[in-house]
Design a protein around this motif. Structure first.
Motif, mmCIF file in Angstrom:
data_model
loop_
_atom_site.group_PDB
_atom_site.id
_atom_site.type_symbol
_atom_site.label_atom_id
_atom_site.label_comp_id
_atom_site.label_asym_id
_atom_site.label_seq_id
_atom_site.Cartn_x
_atom_site.Cartn_y
_atom_site.Cartn_z
ATOM 1 N N SER A 85 0.834 -1.207 0.000
ATOM 2 C CA SER A 85 0.000 0.000 0.000
ATOM 3 C C SER A 85 0.864 1.250 0.000
ATOM 4 O O SER A 85 2.008 1.230 0.427
ATOM 5 N N GLN A 86 0.252 2.335 -0.434
ATOM 6 C CA GLN A 86 0.956 3.604 -0.518
ATOM 7 C C GLN A 86 1.519 4.059 0.840
ATOM 8 O O GLN A 86 2.601 4.622 0.920
ATOM 9 N N GLY A 87 0.780 3.783 1.893
ATOM 10 C CA GLY A 87 1.150 4.307 3.216
ATOM 11 C C GLY A 87 2.539 3.920 3.661
ATOM 12 O O GLY A 87 3.289 4.764 4.150
ATOM 13 N N CYS A 88 2.889 2.649 3.485
ATOM 14 C CA CYS A 88 4.192 2.199 3.977
ATOM 15 C C CYS A 88 5.309 3.016 3.347
ATOM 16 O O CYS A 88 6.185 3.510 4.044
ATOM 17 N N ALA A 89 5.279 3.165 2.028
ATOM 18 C CA ALA A 89 6.350 3.893 1.341
ATOM 19 C C ALA A 89 6.422 5.331 1.849
ATOM 20 O O ALA A 89 7.497 5.860 2.122
ATOM 21 N N THR A 90 5.269 5.950 1.988
ATOM 22 C CA THR A 90 5.261 7.345 2.419
ATOM 23 C C THR A 90 5.777 7.475 3.847
ATOM 24 O O THR A 90 6.562 8.364 4.158
ATOM 25 N N TYR A 91 5.327 6.582 4.704
ATOM 26 C CA TYR A 91 5.785 6.626 6.096
ATOM 27 C C TYR A 91 7.295 6.376 6.196
ATOM 28 O O TYR A 91 7.995 7.019 6.973
ATOM 29 N N ILE A 92 7.777 5.437 5.422
ATOM 30 C CA ILE A 92 9.212 5.139 5.454
ATOM 31 C C ILE A 92 10.000 6.366 4.998
ATOM 32 O O ILE A 92 11.000 6.744 5.600
ATOM 33 N N ARG A 93 9.510 7.002 3.952
ATOM 34 C CA ARG A 93 10.184 8.212 3.470
ATOM 35 C C ARG A 93 10.212 9.265 4.564
ATOM 36 O O ARG A 93 11.236 9.868 4.859
ATOM 37 N N ARG A 94 9.067 9.466 5.168
ATOM 38 C CA ARG A 94 8.947 10.494 6.179
ATOM 39 C C ARG A 94 9.875 10.227 7.365
ATOM 40 O O ARG A 94 10.537 11.123 7.882
ATOM 41 N N TYR A 95 9.931 8.980 7.759
ATOM 42 C CA TYR A 95 10.749 8.579 8.909
ATOM 43 C C TYR A 95 12.224 8.830 8.619
ATOM 44 O O TYR A 95 12.962 9.376 9.428
ATOM 45 N N MET A 96 12.652 8.445 7.435
ATOM 46 C CA MET A 96 14.071 8.586 7.104
ATOM 47 C C MET A 96 14.436 10.028 6.765
ATOM 48 O O MET A 96 15.548 10.454 7.034
ATOM 49 N N ILE A 97 13.500 10.774 6.199
ATOM 50 C CA ILE A 97 13.781 12.188 5.912
ATOM 51 C C ILE A 97 14.054 12.934 7.215
ATOM 52 O O ILE A 97 14.946 13.768 7.295
ATOM 53 N N LEU A 113 -10.021 20.200 -13.222
ATOM 54 C CA LEU A 113 -8.885 19.414 -12.789
ATOM 55 C C LEU A 113 -9.402 18.052 -12.334
ATOM 56 O O LEU A 113 -10.419 17.960 -11.671
ATOM 57 N N THR A 114 -8.681 17.006 -12.684
ATOM 58 C CA THR A 114 -9.081 15.690 -12.204
ATOM 59 C C THR A 114 -8.543 15.486 -10.796
ATOM 60 O O THR A 114 -7.399 15.822 -10.511
ATOM 61 N N CYS A 115 -9.368 14.918 -9.927
ATOM 62 C CA CYS A 115 -8.894 14.652 -8.567
ATOM 63 C C CYS A 115 -9.648 13.432 -8.037
ATOM 64 O O CYS A 115 -10.312 12.744 -8.808
ATOM 65 N N ASP A 116 -9.519 13.187 -6.743
ATOM 66 C CA ASP A 116 -10.192 12.048 -6.129
ATOM 67 C C ASP A 116 -9.823 10.727 -6.801
ATOM 68 O O ASP A 116 -10.633 9.800 -6.882
ATOM 69 N N LYS A 117 -8.605 10.656 -7.319
ATOM 70 C CA LYS A 117 -8.153 9.406 -7.945
ATOM 71 C C LYS A 117 -7.242 8.666 -6.989
ATOM 72 O O LYS A 117 -6.595 9.282 -6.145
ATOM 73 N N GLU A 118 -7.154 7.363 -7.167
ATOM 74 C CA GLU A 118 -6.158 6.634 -6.399
ATOM 75 C C GLU A 118 -4.786 7.054 -6.890
ATOM 76 O O GLU A 118 -4.607 7.370 -8.060
ATOM 77 N N SER A 119 -3.789 7.008 -6.007
ATOM 78 C CA SER A 119 -2.453 7.405 -6.426
ATOM 79 C C SER A 119 -1.942 6.419 -7.464
ATOM 80 O O SER A 119 -2.163 5.218 -7.370
ATOM 81 N N LEU A 120 -1.234 6.977 -8.451
ATOM 82 C CA LEU A 120 -0.691 6.148 -9.516
ATOM 83 C C LEU A 120 0.488 5.329 -8.993
ATOM 84 O O LEU A 120 1.372 5.872 -8.327
ATOM 85 N N GLY A 143 3.939 3.768 -8.615
ATOM 86 C CA GLY A 143 5.249 4.186 -9.085
ATOM 87 C C GLY A 143 5.421 5.678 -9.236
ATOM 88 O O GLY A 143 6.457 6.145 -9.685
ATOM 89 N N ALA A 144 4.393 6.457 -8.853
ATOM 90 C CA ALA A 144 4.484 7.905 -9.045
ATOM 91 C C ALA A 144 5.110 8.613 -7.852
ATOM 92 O O ALA A 144 5.258 9.821 -7.868
ATOM 93 N N VAL A 145 5.498 7.881 -6.824
ATOM 94 C CA VAL A 145 6.074 8.469 -5.612
ATOM 95 C C VAL A 145 5.173 9.568 -5.043
ATOM 96 O O VAL A 145 5.588 10.698 -4.800
ATOM 97 N N SER A 146 3.920 9.200 -4.854
ATOM 98 C CA SER A 146 2.949 10.132 -4.285
ATOM 99 C C SER A 146 3.383 10.539 -2.884
ATOM 100 O O SER A 146 4.046 9.789 -2.180
ATOM 101 N N GLN A 147 3.010 11.757 -2.482
ATOM 102 C CA GLN A 147 3.336 12.223 -1.131
ATOM 103 C C GLN A 147 2.254 11.779 -0.142
ATOM 104 O O GLN A 147 2.316 12.114 1.026
ATOM 105 N N ARG A 148 1.275 11.036 -0.651
ATOM 106 C CA ARG A 148 0.165 10.633 0.217
ATOM 107 C C ARG A 148 0.513 9.432 1.096
ATOM 108 O O ARG A 148 1.356 8.632 0.746
ATOM 109 N N ALA A 149 -0.207 9.289 2.188
ATOM 110 C CA ALA A 149 -0.048 8.093 3.006
ATOM 111 C C ALA A 149 -1.255 7.181 2.791
ATOM 112 O O ALA A 149 -1.685 7.009 1.657
ATOM 113 N N CYS A 150 -1.807 6.605 3.855
ATOM 114 C CA CYS A 150 -2.853 5.597 3.663
ATOM 115 C C CYS A 150 -4.095 5.908 4.500
ATOM 116 O O CYS A 150 -4.146 6.893 5.219
#
Ligand code: SF4
Lengths: 444, 454
Positions: free
Chosen positions: A38-50, B23-30, B32-39
């Protein structure tokens, strides 16, 4: 056993193994990490290490959705790989499983093999021990996977491979400098001394310059010998041992090069292997260190310390404390490291801990401290609360340092690192003494 | 426009006066795009975290709990249970045999030890996959211990951070309505979506109290279970932070007939409006409006000279804003305009259609508006727009510094109060110190091409 009287983890003294994987990958030239989950793990790991390194840490995720969690994440991983390729153009993509992809049983290695045929550049799967492991085991797992799976070079490039533990960027730079005074060609892997401690760029570079050259990783199996600094490391995640058993590269598991003895072990081995090239520079550095040991011995002798953090770090620091007459009364690591007790004892000569405990959280550590007289706490910044509540002088070092500047460039290893530690430790003790004095004093 | 922009993301970027349409929004993060979002879990954790007398336990592998241990700047005036990190630290065995027993045992022990007023149990990706019935465990333990034990359905992969906000609101809704409201006065409000970072909630609460209005409960800044349980006694919900608690506000309107107003406490205009809107709601009560005016007058007379000082120095500088919620971006744009700065990039992780429409109206020509961005895009935009300052969260900080420009933290981890009137001055000082620091004179961009100095 732990399982039976299990309550819960309160204030963990470890992070998860995928974090260790991404840290290791950060030390490889031109490499980029994808967390398959899931996206969360990668983001959290980045945040932690940053927060620790204060450097960009781009880590991609295959961004699982509910459907990928149910039907498998193959197509997500594939698009992650393609997108990363397009935007970051890495020379190597390291794909790490996460708890989630492990649980649903995604075969990351097979997916990567498939993608390798379609995408130009190398894609390697890393299987961290996700459950029950910790960042340190993930780190070693990544290093081991990389030396095993990397496409082989035909020609011998380096004489030796060095596999450091989770060290600071200053430690890695010191290590390289030291080894370079004995050998012309060697490999330190991973080496994030530049990728996670570089200059201002002016423009954003998708992948930070620096890191262990890929060619050297591919040629590591041809080296004459390897050195590692975690002598009790488990087999499956031990890169030095793997190269020895599979490729006959002689392996020297040394104790952490923290303090005189640890550094002596390393320099002696390098000296012997390089045909007795003694090095005046380091001899002088060593002499200055011993002189400093003498200058400060009265303030350190007989003091009692608590050391916690990653297993290797704790063993190294305990060894250093032992040299200057400070008893590491409690040695605790967050990693579930089976041989921890043996490890610590093997590093000590003059002092004996009262407690040696692996797989602790900060609640346990706090309980252990109850009623014990302690002069000093040494460890990462997560122990701050305990130090503050108990009003015990605190030296921050190790990983992570989230509440200070300079954590990642704290030098621990080598003669110079021991000097740095000595000054920090002694001055912390002196400050406490001075603060407690009713009149204060100007001369020590 | 930008070489770093992936095709699939083209619709999520919009430039004022260049591009028609939405603007398109409310999409799941792509992927491999290194989104700044969490979960999802992250969203829930943010919202519930400040409830200081509740026990928050993460049912999952250790990472989720480690990463969220004491990372927020939410202060408490009393208990500090929220600052501890509890986790069931699931291992392989639990994944195979299920973690319900472990959770139950952990809950019983922890509740006995810490005597919380309520307990939140956070689901994570793993518990979602192995199918632990957290609801059943919570119910069972709740009956045994006699406090609310509430499951939070925050399985990481089941959506975005926004879905986490909703899960948190659902959890809070289980406490709302359970307390005795006989003592709650009519002239009273709840403040929703204010998390007491660096004591901001206390500041805001004081303004309302000066107007003679009682604040029944703040959700969730300096939060207490008992106050939340009584919050349905208030006459109005004031919702700050667009995304996070509007679900609860809507729910409370449906269930208890309490109307709500959206406000923002960032920026002078918005802060004053937040007080006036509430005053106007209570227009039947004499003197409320006057008191609001006097609060505003007092505060403004104190800070206007300060603002002028900053304006003289900072007018003409350019800022990039990339924050979690779009509402914060609106306020920041207005605040920066006040000192003569322009916003050249405005974006958020979780904005919705209305949010972005609003951003378009507020922004200056040429401004880049972006949804769910990533480091490569953001840095390209910053260079193209020659920004002097970046305002964002921890993950954006190294982007700014690598490019050699100033950075201000505006997220849940900050330790400086930025809300309210005093917060505005703190903010301008922060902007000033970040932009004007001499250190940027040593950065390569000041020399033109990077190559020239290397
Ligand atoms: S495992 Fe899932 S819930 Fe936990 S941090 Fe990762 S994405 Fe979030």
């Amino acid at each position: 056993m732990i399982e039976d009287d299990y309550v819960s983890t309160t204030n963990p003294c470890k992070v998860c193994s995928p974090l260790g994987v991404s840290l290791a990958v950060k030390g490889i030239e031109g490499a980029m990490s994808i967390m398959h989950g899931s996206q969360g793990c990668a983001t959290y790991i980045r945040r932690y290490m940053i927060s620790h390194f204060k450097e960009p840490l781009d880590i991609a995720s295959s961004s699982f959705s509910e459907t990928s969690a149910i039907f498998g994440g193959k197509s997500n991983l594939k698009s992650a790989i393609l997108n990363v390729k397009q935007k970051y153009d890495p020379k190597l993509i390291a794909v790490s499983a996460t708890c989630l992809s492990e649980t649903i049983g995604d075969d990351v290695a097979a997916y990567c093999r498939e993608c390798n045929k379609e995408v130009d550049g190398e894609i390697l799967a890393i299987t961290p021990p996700p459950f029950g492991g910790a960042h340190l085991s993930g780190y070693y797992a990544a290093v081991t996977s990389l030396v095993k799976e990397k496409k082989r070079e035909k020609e011998k490039i380096q004489s030796l491979n060095i596999f450091p533990s989770i060290y600071s960027t200053a430690d890695l730079r010191y290590l390289k400098q030291l080894v370079a005074s004995y050998f012309d060609n060697f490999m330190v892997m991973p080496d994030y001394s530049e990728t996670l401690d570089g200059g201002i760029w002016g423009e954003y570079l998708p992948i930070a310059p620096g890191g262990t050259p890929l060619k050297k990783i591919g040629a590591s199996y041809l080296a004459d010998f390897s050195i590692g600094f975690s002598p009790f490391l488990e087999d499956g995640i031990n890169p030095g041992k793997t190269l020895e058993s599979e490729n006959g590269v002689e392996y020297f598991p040394l104790r952490p090069p923290i303090g005189v003895r640890g550094c002596d072990d390393l320099t002696q081995l390098l000296c012997k292997k390089s045909g007795n090239r003694t090095n005046q520079y380091y001899l002088k550095e060593r002499a200055r260190l011993i002189d400093a040991y003498a200058d400060s011995h009265k303030y350190t002798f007989g003091k009692r310390a608590v050391v916690y953090g990653d297993a290797d770090f704790v063993a190294g620091i305990a060894s250093f404390l032992d040299e200057v007459g400070i008893t590491p009364v409690i040695c605790a690591c967050g990693t579930p490291f089976k041989e921890f007790e043996k490890y610590i004892k093997s590093c000590l000569e003059f002092t004996a801990p009262e407690v040696i405990k692996a797989d602790v959280d900060f609640k346990t550590l706090d309980d252990l401290l109850e009623g014990v007289e302690i002069d000093l706490i040494i460890g990462n910044s997560k122990g701050y609360k305990i130090a503050r509540d108990r009003d015990i002088p605190f030296v921050r070092c190790g990983f992570p340092i989230h509440d200070r500047i300079g954590g990642p460039r704290f030098l621990h290893i080598g003669y110079k690192g021991a000097m740095n530690l000595l000054d920090h430790v002694t001055n912390t003790l002196l400050t406490a003494k001075q603060d407690a004095s009713p009149v204060g004093y100007a001369y020590q | 426009m930008s070489s770093s922009l992936l095709n699939e993301r083209k619709d999520q970027v919009w430039i004022k006066s260049e591009k028609e349409g939405t603007l398109t929004c409310d999409k799941e993060s792509l992927a491999g795009a290194v989104s700044q979002r969490a979960c999802v879990f992250c969203g829930s954790r943010v919202v519930l975290y400040p409830v200081a007398d509740a026990l928050h336990i993460v049912h999952g592998p250790i990472g989720c709990a480690s990463f969220t241990w004491d990372i927020r700047g939410s202060l408490s005036s009393g208990p500090e249970l929220h600052r501890l990190s509890f986790s069931t630290d699931l291992k392989e065995k639990d994944v195979v045999f299920g973690g319900e027993k472990k959770l139950e045992r952990a809950l019983l022990k922890l509740i006995e030890e810490h005597k919380p007023k309520a307990t939140f149990v956070f689901a994570t990706c793993i518990t979602g996959i192995i199918g632990d019935d957290i609801g059943a465990v919570c119910k069972k333990v709740g009956l045994k211990v006699g406090i609310p034990v509430i499951p939070v359905h925050s399985e990481g992969f089941k959506g975005t951070k926004k879905d986490g906000y909703k899960a948190a609101c659902d959890a809070l809704a289980k406490i709302v309505g359970t307390g005795d409201i006989s003592q709650v006065p009519k002239l009273s409000i709840n403040i929703l979506g204010e998390f007491n970072l660096a004591g901001e909630a206390w500041m805001i609460q004081k303004y309302y109290e000066q107007m003679g209005i009682e604040v029944v409960s703040i959700l969730t800044g300096d939060g207490r279970v008992e106050k939340i349980s009584k919050s349905h006694g208030a006459s109005l919900n004031v919702v700050q932070c667009s995304g996070s608690l509007s679900y609860l506000a809507k729910q409370m309107e449906e269930d208890y007939g309490i109307p709500y107003k959206r406000v923002s406490y960032f920026g002078i205009e918005d802060m004053s409006k937040a007080l006036y809107d509430v005053a106007d709601f209570f227009s039947d009560y004499p003197g409320v409006r006057e008191k609001a005016e006097s609060v505003v007058r007092d505060e403004l007379s104190r800070i206007i000279p300060e603002i002028e000082k900053y304006k003289r120095i900072l007018a003409g500088k350019r800022a990039a804003v990339y924050v979690g919620g779009a509402f914060k971006a609106f306020s920041l744009i207005k605040a920066l305009k006040l000192i003569g700065m322009s916003v050249v990039i405005a974006g958020s992780q979780t904005g919705n259609r209305e949010d972005y429409e609003q951003l378009k109206i507020l922004s200056d020509p040429g401004c880049i508006i972006v949804d769910d961005s990533n480091p490569l895009e953001l840095s390209d935009f910053v260079i193209a727009k020659r920004a002097d300052l970046f305002i964002g969260g921890v993950k954006e900080r190294p982007i700014a510094f690598k490019l050699g420009i100033g950075f201000c933290d505006h997220n849940h981890e900050r330790k400086i109060a930025l809300a309210g009137y005093k917060g505005m001055i703190n903010f301008f000082k922060e902007v000033h110190d970040s932009v004007m620091s001499p250190v940027w004179n040593f950065s390569p961009r000041k020399f033109g091409q990077l190559g020239e100095i290397l």
